[in-house]
Design an enzyme around this catalytic site. Structure first.
Site, PDB file in Angstrom:
ATOM      1  N   HIS A   1       0.857  -1.192   0.000  1.00 14.63           N
ATOM      2  CA  HIS A   1       0.000   0.000   0.000  1.00 14.63           C
ATOM      3  C   HIS A   1       0.891   1.239   0.000  1.00 14.63           C
ATOM      4  O   HIS A   1       2.110   1.124   0.146  1.00 14.63           O
ATOM      5  CB  HIS A   1      -0.888   0.005   1.250  1.00 14.63           C
ATOM      6  CG  HIS A   1      -0.076   0.133   2.507  1.00 14.63           C
ATOM      7  ND1 HIS A   1       0.483  -0.964   3.160  1.00 14.63           N
ATOM      8  CD2 HIS A   1       0.326   1.224   3.209  1.00 14.63           C
ATOM      9  CE1 HIS A   1       1.167  -0.539   4.207  1.00 14.63           C
ATOM     10  NE2 HIS A   1       1.100   0.787   4.259  1.00 14.63           N
TER      11      HIS A   1
ATOM     12  N   HIS B   1       5.731   5.728  -1.011  1.00 16.16           N
ATOM     13  CA  HIS B   1       6.485   4.518  -1.332  1.00 16.16           C
ATOM     14  C   HIS B   1       5.657   3.303  -0.940  1.00 16.16           C
ATOM     15  O   HIS B   1       4.686   3.421  -0.194  1.00 16.16           O
ATOM     16  CB  HIS B   1       7.829   4.509  -0.593  1.00 16.16           C
ATOM     17  CG  HIS B   1       7.668   4.434   0.892  1.00 16.16           C
ATOM     18  ND1 HIS B   1       7.390   5.549   1.663  1.00 16.16           N
ATOM     19  CD2 HIS B   1       7.709   3.384   1.748  1.00 16.16           C
ATOM     20  CE1 HIS B   1       7.276   5.180   2.927  1.00 16.16           C
ATOM     21  NE2 HIS B   1       7.463   3.873   3.003  1.00 16.16           N
TER      22      HIS B   1
END
EC number: 3.1.4.58
Length: 186
Positions: free
Chosen positions: A43, A129
């Site tokens: 995620h 990220h």
């Protein structure tokens, strides 16, 4: 008793999770990390709440739903891999995304909605990220070699940002993150 934590994240499409899982498999043997995340746990974190009391959590859900009511889906592009921590012994191995005004605006809306619900959030700048692994345990980490094996830096992988999810952590389990509620973008 183990504390549980909650966080909001941009949910990744299954195809993106599969691609990143295949990438992880290519580099695992040569680059050992203490923990490789389960592909269902991939995620992009938007706001980390920590130990969130039920009332505040519910208020944050209401606020996030209102804040995202008119936010459109958008496209993102994976962009290489990197690390956080020391080059010789990284803490985090991650896949990156190209800078996106839509993603930064989404993060700001979710972050503000959570603050308005009473949460005190991390003030560090948002660095989008996708964490793949934690705590390098090998002898000599080589960033260039890892990027070469990963083989995603010179390719374009498109994904759609379409859903924000509130997750609850369950440490020691795989997957570790349980979806609690979702907000779909229009």
């Amino acid at each position: 008793m183990t504390k549980t934590h909650f966080f909001y994240a941009l949910t990744l499409p299954d195809e993106t999770k599969e691609l990143l899982q295949q990438t992880s498999e290519r580099i695992k043997t040569e680059f050992p990390f203490k923990k490789w995340l389960h592909h269902d746990d991939y995620h992009i974190t938007l706001a980390f709440l920590g130990d969130a009391p039920e009332e505040m959590r519910q208020k944050s859900l209401e606020n996030v739903n209102v804040a995202l009511a008119e936010v459109s889906k958008f496209e993102l592009y994976l962009n290489g891999m990197g690390i956080f921590g020391y080059l010789a012994s990284p803490r985090i191995l991650w896949a990156g995304v190209d800078p996106s005004e839509q993603l930064f605006n989404l993060q700001k809306k979710v972050y503000t909605a959570c603050e308005e619900a009473g949460f005190t959030l991390d003030k560090k700048p948002f660095k989008p990220h996708i964490t793949l692994a934690r705590k390098f345990i090998g002898n000599a980490f080589q960033l260039n070699r890892m990027q070469e094996l990963a083989d995603i830096s010179n390719r374009t992988y498109r994904l759609q940002g379409a859903t924000v999810t509130l997750y609850q952590t369950h440490l020691g389990q795989a997957p570790s993150y349980q979806p609690i509620a979702t907000s779909s973008l229009i």
